[in-house]
Design an enzyme around this catalytic site. Structure first.
Site, PDB file in Angstrom:
ATOM      1  N   SER A   1     -11.425  -4.281   2.931  1.00 16.21           N
ATOM      2  CA  SER A   1     -10.366  -3.842   2.543  1.00 16.21           C
ATOM      3  C   SER A   1      -9.478  -3.536   4.018  1.00 16.21           C
ATOM      4  O   SER A   1      -8.128  -3.848   4.130  1.00 16.21           O
ATOM      5  CB  SER A   1     -10.134  -2.449   2.035  1.00 16.21           C
ATOM      6  OG  SER A   1      -9.135  -1.980   1.647  1.00 16.21           O
TER       7      SER A   1
ATOM      8  N   SER B   1      -5.114  -0.562  -2.720  1.00 13.33           N
ATOM      9  CA  SER B   1      -5.563   0.752  -2.458  1.00 13.33           C
ATOM     10  C   SER B   1      -6.767   0.822  -1.436  1.00 13.33           C
ATOM     11  O   SER B   1      -7.557  -0.282  -1.680  1.00 13.33           O
ATOM     12  CB  SER B   1      -6.143   1.317  -3.826  1.00 13.33           C
ATOM     13  OG  SER B   1      -6.657   2.679  -3.550  1.00 13.33           O
ATOM     14  N   GLU B   2      -6.577   1.188  -0.469  1.00 13.06           N
ATOM     15  CA  GLU B   2      -7.558   1.233   0.676  1.00 13.06           C
ATOM     16  C   GLU B   2      -9.085   1.281   0.596  1.00 13.06           C
ATOM     17  O   GLU B   2      -9.873   0.838   1.110  1.00 13.06           O
ATOM     18  CB  GLU B   2      -7.082   1.800   1.913  1.00 13.06           C
ATOM     19  CG  GLU B   2      -7.268   3.374   2.017  1.00 13.06           C
ATOM     20  CD  GLU B   2      -5.744   3.551   1.639  1.00 13.06           C
ATOM     21  OE1 GLU B   2      -5.060   3.225   0.845  1.00 13.06           O
ATOM     22  OE2 GLU B   2      -5.529   4.807   2.008  1.00 13.06           O
ATOM     23  N   ASN B   3      -9.506   1.865  -0.742  1.00  9.36           N
ATOM     24  CA  ASN B   3     -10.837   2.275  -0.813  1.00  9.36           C
ATOM     25  C   ASN B   3     -11.498   0.954  -1.374  1.00  9.36           C
ATOM     26  O   ASN B   3     -12.547   0.874  -2.083  1.00  9.36           O
ATOM     27  CB  ASN B   3     -11.081   3.310  -1.795  1.00  9.36           C
ATOM     28  CG  ASN B   3     -10.205   3.271  -2.919  1.00  9.36           C
ATOM     29  OD1 ASN B   3      -8.952   2.933  -2.936  1.00  9.36           O
ATOM     30  ND2 ASN B   3     -10.645   3.644  -4.121  1.00  9.36           N
TER      31      ASN B   3
ATOM     32  N   ASN C   1       0.887  -1.123  -0.063  1.00  9.62           N
ATOM     33  CA  ASN C   1       0.030   0.012  -0.018  1.00  9.62           C
ATOM     34  C   ASN C   1       0.852   1.273   0.062  1.00  9.62           C
ATOM     35  O   ASN C   1       1.735   1.422   0.939  1.00  9.62           O
ATOM     36  CB  ASN C   1      -1.089  -0.159   1.229  1.00  9.62           C
ATOM     37  CG  ASN C   1      -1.881   1.273   1.158  1.00  9.62           C
ATOM     38  OD1 ASN C   1      -1.594   2.389   1.448  1.00  9.62           O
ATOM     39  ND2 ASN C   1      -3.163   0.996   1.006  1.00  9.62           N
TER      40      ASN C   1
END
Lengths: 234, 215
Positions: free
Chosen positions: B87, B45-47, B22
């Site tokens: 996530s 990607s944390e979304n 990340n």
């Protein structure tokens, strides 16, 4: 049992002043923009809005902020919105910041009947102040509470008339988890299909979570950062 | 070489084949441009995405596909999408091998401050607190000092923390520093820097074992 409603105005008509509303979306991606516009038009006030970000000044949750409809905002990041910043500094809007993973998990817990959970996130920071902590297998954890709302606005790609939903790419984000955590969940989709037309194995939000289903009249899908690359000669 | 390029090029050498990584918003994102040949990594990607591709061509723009910096991106063969709750479950659950992020301050215990400055409006921590608490390896990418020359690597952070005892490595334009139980170990010095200059720019004790490497 008919879940399909024909206008966003019908969907939000019963929302009283002072309600707590979850709103899906990450930045401006995957926003229930038709429901937000309808709530903006109706002028419902004194709202608590639970959403990762408050949008930008003139789009998304930012529309409700600018019209002074939001008294309390709960999310993980409030940059990108100048009017929000102005109201926050002036003390006109209350806001609560929650680490993004804790935010998502609190909503998940709220929808799943979990009374709270221990997370390592935020241990030893101001986020943990006043909260119970515990050492589990030698690691420090903070107790976090579930989060629920009166209404959830979610955006999905397609839904069938039973309320089963599928999403598209990163427009999924907080929508599925918020769909589970409200008393009334209103889903807006780009296309409504008949039962049987969505692959049952591909359904992300089963219809049990969805109270009303709406085909959005118009999706602007505004892009926040238009990052493009040029085709390079090989 | 520009400072930021030197920093991200060095961090790219920390990547291992098969890593799930990340990259934070801003300078850390540039690490993706310097992945060494033969190393295959998957960007998280944390979304809600694994397998982040490059920015799209004008003809490929899709508003339903953004990274955590809200920039439009593309998918790759093998990309997957999931909810924000899933996530962060993968982040907290220790499934992400490495995260790279910026810092305002780091200290001798590996404490990190990067999300708020008292007196300025709090804009939020986003996913930073979860990432530093959960990623297997946390690397800080930052310039060694503030624009005014003030120390950012300190005995003890003064700013509100993002996480406690979370940083594993600090990479600046001057040095590569590892956070260990013995304290901050100076592993490498930039090719054009001196040990004395690094020490002067650092507000913490640096442990020097033998001759530090060069980068």
């Amino acid at each position: 049992m008919n879940k399909v409603i024909t206008s966003a105005a019908d969907g939000i008509a019963l929302i009283p002043d002072g309600a707590t509303i979850m709103c899906g979306g990450f930045g401006l991606c995957g926003l229930p923009e038709n429901l937000i516009r309808a709530l903006h038009a109706r002028g419902t006030r004194n709202l608590t809005v639970i959403s990762n970000n408050p949008g930008v000044d003139d789009f998304g949750v930012g529309m409700l902020v600018r019209a002074k409809q939001v008294s309390h905002f709960i999310g993980s990041y409030v940059g990108e919105n100048k009017e929000f910043e102005r109201q926050a500094i002036a003390g006109e809007i209350k806001y609560t910041l929650v680490p993004q993973g804790t935010f998502a998990e609190r909503i998940r817990a709220g929808g799943a009947g979990i009374g709270g959970f221990f997370t390592p996130t935020g241990y030893g920071t101001i986020v943990a102040e006043g909260k119970e902590t515990r050492v589990i297998d030698g690691r420090n954890y903070v107790l976090e509470a579930p989060l629920r709302a009166d209404f959830a606005f979610v955006k999905a790609f397609k839904g069938d008339t039973k309320g089963n939903l599928i999403y598209r790419k990163t427009a999924r984000n907080f929508n599925p988890v918020m769909a589970t955590a409200a008393t009334v969940t209103i889903a807006e989709v780009e296309e409504i299909v008949e039962p049987g037309q969505l692959d049952p194995d591909a359904i992300v939000t089963p219809g049990v979570y969805v109270t009303h289903l709406l085909k959005g009249a118009y999706f602007e899908k505004r892009i926040e950062r238009r990052t493009v690359r040029q085709l390079q000669a090989v | 070489m520009e400072k930021r390029e030197r920093i991200v090029r060095r961090i790219a050498r920390e990547l291992h084949d098969g890593d799930y990584v990340n990259l934070g918003i801003g300078m850390p994102t540039l690490v993706a441009n310097y992945v060494p040949p033969g190393i295959d990594i998957t960007l998280h990607s944390e979304n809600g995405m694994l397998g982040v591709g490059p920015y799209p061509l004008e003809s490929e723009i899709d508003p339903d596909l953004v990274n955590a910096g809200k920039e439009i991106v593309t998918e790759l063969p093998g990309t997957s999408y999931f909810s924000s709750a899933d996530s962060f479950a993968m982040v907290r659950g220790g499934h992400i091998d490495m995260t790279v992020l910026g810092a305002l301050e780091v200290d001798e215990e590996g404490n990190l401050a990067n999300w708020m400055v008292p007196g300025k409006m709090m804009k939020g921590m986003g996913g930073a607190m979860d990432l530093v608490a959960g990623a297997k390896r946390v690397i800080v990418a930052m310039e060694h000092t503030t624009k005014e020359g003030g120390h950012k690597i300190l005995k003890k952070c003064a700013l509100p923390l993002t996480g406690t005892k979370v940083v594993h490595m600090i990479v600046t334009e001057l040095a590569v520093i590892e956070v260990t139980p013995k304290g901050l170990v100076l592993r490498e010095i930039a090719a054009d820097a001196t040990l004395d200059a690094v020490k002067k720019s650092t507000g913490a004790t640096l442990v020097v074992e033998g001759e530090p490497g060069r980068f």
